[in-house]
Design an enzyme around this catalytic site. Structure first.
Site, short mmCIF file in Angstrom:
data_model
loop_
_atom_site.label_atom_id
_atom_site.label_comp_id
_atom_site.label_asym_id
_atom_site.label_seq_id
_atom_site.Cartn_x
_atom_site.Cartn_y
_atom_site.Cartn_z
N ALA A 66 0.85 -1.19 0.00
CA ALA A 66 0.00 0.00 0.00
C ALA A 66 0.88 1.24 0.00
O ALA A 66 2.06 1.17 0.35
CB ALA A 66 -0.90 -0.02 1.22
N GLY A 109 0.93 -5.35 0.79
CA GLY A 109 -0.25 -5.51 -0.07
C GLY A 109 0.11 -6.08 -1.43
O GLY A 109 -0.73 -6.73 -2.07
N GLU A 112 0.17 -9.68 -0.84
CA GLU A 112 -1.22 -10.10 -0.63
C GLU A 112 -1.98 -10.16 -1.96
O GLU A 112 -2.80 -11.05 -2.19
CB GLU A 112 -1.92 -9.15 0.35
CG GLU A 112 -1.38 -9.31 1.77
CD GLU A 112 -1.85 -8.22 2.71
OE1 GLU A 112 -1.63 -7.02 2.38
OE2 GLU A 112 -2.41 -8.54 3.76
N GLU A 132 4.82 -5.17 7.24
CA GLU A 132 3.98 -4.20 7.94
C GLU A 132 4.39 -3.97 9.38
O GLU A 132 4.19 -2.90 9.93
CB GLU A 132 2.50 -4.64 7.91
CG GLU A 132 1.84 -4.53 6.54
CD GLU A 132 2.01 -5.75 5.65
OE1 GLU A 132 2.90 -6.59 5.94
OE2 GLU A 132 1.27 -5.86 4.67
N1 DAK Z 1 4.60 3.29 -0.47
C1 DAK Z 1 5.02 4.48 -0.95
N2 DAK Z 1 6.22 4.67 -1.52
C2 DAK Z 1 7.05 3.61 -1.59
C3 DAK Z 1 6.67 2.34 -1.12
C4 DAK Z 1 5.37 2.19 -0.55
N3 DAK Z 1 4.90 1.01 -0.10
N4 DAK Z 1 7.70 1.50 -1.33
C5 DAK Z 1 8.65 2.20 -1.93
N5 DAK Z 1 8.30 3.49 -2.07
C6 DAK Z 1 9.04 4.57 -2.67
C7 DAK Z 1 10.14 5.06 -1.72
O1 DAK Z 1 9.63 5.96 -0.78
C8 DAK Z 1 11.09 5.68 -2.69
O2 DAK Z 1 10.59 6.95 -3.06
P1 DAK Z 1 11.55 8.21 -3.34
O3 DAK Z 1 12.39 8.34 -2.12
O4 DAK Z 1 12.36 7.79 -4.55
O5 DAK Z 1 10.63 9.33 -3.59
C9 DAK Z 1 11.01 4.77 -3.90
O6 DAK Z 1 9.76 4.10 -3.79
C10 DAK Z 1 12.13 3.74 -3.91
O7 DAK Z 1 12.25 3.14 -2.64
P2 DAK Z 1 13.67 2.91 -1.91
O8 DAK Z 1 14.55 4.10 -2.06
O9 DAK Z 1 13.38 2.44 -0.52
O10 DAK Z 1 14.28 1.74 -2.80
P3 DAK Z 1 15.08 0.41 -2.36
O11 DAK Z 1 15.42 -0.26 -3.64
O12 DAK Z 1 16.18 0.74 -1.38
O13 DAK Z 1 14.03 -0.51 -1.58
C11 DAK Z 1 11.89 -1.56 -1.19
C12 DAK Z 1 12.87 -1.01 -2.24
C13 DAK Z 1 10.60 -1.92 -1.96
C14 DAK Z 1 12.49 -2.85 -0.59
C15 DAK Z 1 11.65 -0.49 -0.09
O14 DAK Z 1 11.24 0.72 -0.72
C16 DAK Z 1 10.59 -0.90 0.89
O15 DAK Z 1 10.88 -1.67 1.83
N6 DAK Z 1 9.39 -0.32 0.73
C17 DAK Z 1 8.31 -0.43 1.71
C18 DAK Z 1 7.66 -1.78 1.66
C19 DAK Z 1 6.57 -1.91 2.67
O16 DAK Z 1 6.72 -1.62 3.88
N7 DAK Z 1 5.42 -2.37 2.20
C20 DAK Z 1 4.26 -2.62 3.06
C21 DAK Z 1 3.37 -1.41 3.00
S1 DAK Z 1 1.97 -1.57 4.07
C22 DAK Z 1 -5.60 -2.54 4.06
C23 DAK Z 1 -5.15 -3.70 3.56
C24 DAK Z 1 -3.81 -3.85 3.20
C25 DAK Z 1 -2.92 -2.83 3.34
C26 DAK Z 1 -3.39 -1.66 3.82
C27 DAK Z 1 -4.71 -1.49 4.17
N8 DAK Z 1 -6.97 -2.37 4.49
C28 DAK Z 1 -7.66 -3.50 5.01
C29 DAK Z 1 -7.59 -1.14 4.55
C30 DAK Z 1 -1.54 -3.01 2.96
C31 DAK Z 1 -0.51 -2.41 3.65
C32 DAK Z 1 0.84 -2.41 3.12
O17 DAK Z 1 1.14 -2.94 2.08
#
Ligand code: DAK
Length: 258
Positions: A66, A109, A112, A132
Site C-alpha cells: 500500500a 499488499g 497479498e 507491515e
Molecule cells: N509506499 C510508498 N512509496 C514507496 C513504497 C510504498 N509502499 N515502497 C517504496 N516506495 C518509494 C520510496 O519511498 C522511494 O521513493 P523516493 O524516495 O524515490 O521518492 C522509492 O519508492 C524507492 O524506494 P527505496 O529508495 O526504498 O528503494 P530500495 O530499492 O532501497 O528498496 C523496497 C525497495 C521496496 C524494498 C523499499 O522501498 C521498501 O521496503 N518499501 C516499503 C515496503 C513496505 O513496507 N510495504 C508494506 C506497505 S503496508 C488494508 C489492507 C492492506 C494494506 C493496507 C490497508 N486495508 C484492510 C484497509 C496493505 C498495507 C501495506 O502494504
C-alpha cells in the site's frame, strides 16, 4: 492533459495482461491504482475473447504494498470507510484464472495481491514479504490468512512478526509459487501458462477454480459435496459431450464454452 494510466492492459491471444504501472512509487498500491486494476480485471473477466488473465509489474518490482505516504495520516475511520479492502475483494469475484507474474519485490499488499491470485509464476529475482510490522501494523488484505494456509503457522509467524522475507527459491520450497524461472523469461512463462489454460474447456476451468477455492473455505465433507455438484453440473455442458467424443475419436476438441 491526460494522466498516465496506473495500469496498462494488453491482449496476447486469449490472455489479458495487466501491468501495474507506477514505477516511481515502486508500484505502491494506491486506491487509484487498485481501482484501475480491478476495473481492468472486471473488463477482462467479461470479455469472451479472454480465457485467462496475468497480472504483472516490471522486471524490477511487482508491488511494494500500500502507499505508505497516503496511509501515514489516516485514521481508523479513514481506513474503515475508504473502501480500500473492498477493492481487494473484487479480485475474488473474478471467474477466470488469474496468474501473478512476479519479479522483484512483492511486499505487504503487493504480496497479498499475488497470493489472492490463482497461481504465481516467480522470476529468480522475486522476493516476498509482509513488512507491515516495521510500520507498527499487521497485514490487512489477507496476509495473515492466505499466507498461513499455504506455509503453515510457524513460518507465517516469523514473516508477519519479524519481517522474514523469502527468496523465490524459498517461496517455491514452501509451496507459495508454481514455479521459478530465469528473470528474463518470467513474463513469457506466465503468458504461456495462461495461454495453455485459456485453450481449455472454459466452463470446466471456471468451475474447477471455484471448487479449488472452496477447499480453502470448507470442511472436507462439505468440499467433497460441493465438488460433486459441480461435477454433475458439467454433464449438462456441451463441452463435456465434445471433450469425451473428441477423446474417443482421437481428435482435438472444439470447445463451445457452454
Ligand atoms: N509506499 C510508498 N512509496 C514507496 C513504497 C510504498 N509502499 N515502497 C517504496 N516506495 C518509494 C520510496 O519511498 C522511494 O521513493 P523516493 O524516495 O524515490 O521518492 C522509492 O519508492 C524507492 O524506494 P527505496 O529508495 O526504498 O528503494 P530500495 O530499492 O532501497 O528498496 C523496497 C525497495 C521496496 C524494498 C523499499 O522501498 C521498501 O521496503 N518499501 C516499503 C515496503 C513496505 O513496507 N510495504 C508494506 C506497505 S503496508 C488494508 C489492507 C492492506 C494494506 C493496507 C490497508 N486495508 C484492510 C484497509 C496493505 C498495507 C501495506 O502494504
Amino acid at each position: 492533459m491526460t494522466e498516465t494510466p496506473l495500469v496498462l492492459v494488453e491482449k496476447h491471444d486469449r490472455v489479458g495482461l495487466v501491468r501495474l504501472n507506477n514505477p516511481k512509487a515502486y508500484n505502491a498500491l494506491s486506491p487509484e491504482l487498485l481501482a484501475q486494476l480491478m476495473d481492468a480485471l472486471a473488463a477482462l473477466d467479461a470479455d469472451p475473447e479472454v480465457g485467462a488473465i496475468v497480472i504483472t509489474g516490471s522486471e524490477k518490482i511487482f508491488a511494494a504494498g500500500a502507499d505508505i505516504k497516503a496511509m501515514s495520516q489516516a485514521s481508523a475511520m479513514d481506513m474503515l470507510l475508504s473502501g480500500y479492502v473492498d477493492l481487494f475483494d473484487r479480485l475474488q469475484a473474478v471467474r477466470k484464472p488469474v496468474i501473478a507474474a512476479v519479479a522483484g519485490w512483492a511486499l505487504g499488499g503487493g504480496f497479498e495481491l499475488a497470493m489472492a491470485c490463482d497461481m504465481i509464476v516467480a522470476a529468480e529475482n522475486a522476493r516476498f514479504g509482509q513488512p507491515e510490522i516495521n510500520l507498527g501494523v499487521i497485514p490487512g488484505a489477507g496476509g495473515t490468512q492466505r499466507l498461513t494456509r499455504t506455509v503453515g503457522k510457524y513460518l507465517a509467524m516469523e514473516m508477519v512478526l519479524n519481517d522474514r522475507r523469502l527468496t523465490a527459491e524459498e517461496a517455491a520450497r514452501f509451496g507459495l509459487v508454481n514455479r521459478v524461472v530465469p528473470t528474463e523469461q518470467y513474463l513469457d512463462e506466465a503468458l504461456k501458462l495462461a495461454q495453455a489454460i485459456a485453450q481449455r474447456a472454459p466452463v470446466a476451468v471456471r468451475l474447477g477454480k471455484e471448487a479449488v477455492n472452496y477447499a480453502l473455505e470448507s470442511t472436507l465433507s462439505a468440499g467433497l459435496a460441493y465438488e460433486r455438484r459441480l461435477f454433475y453440473l458439467l454433464f449438462a455442458s456441451e463441452d463435456q459431450s465434445e471433450g469425451m467424443d473428441a477423446f474417443l475419436n482421437k481428435r482435438q476438441p472444439r470447445w463451445q464454452g457452454r
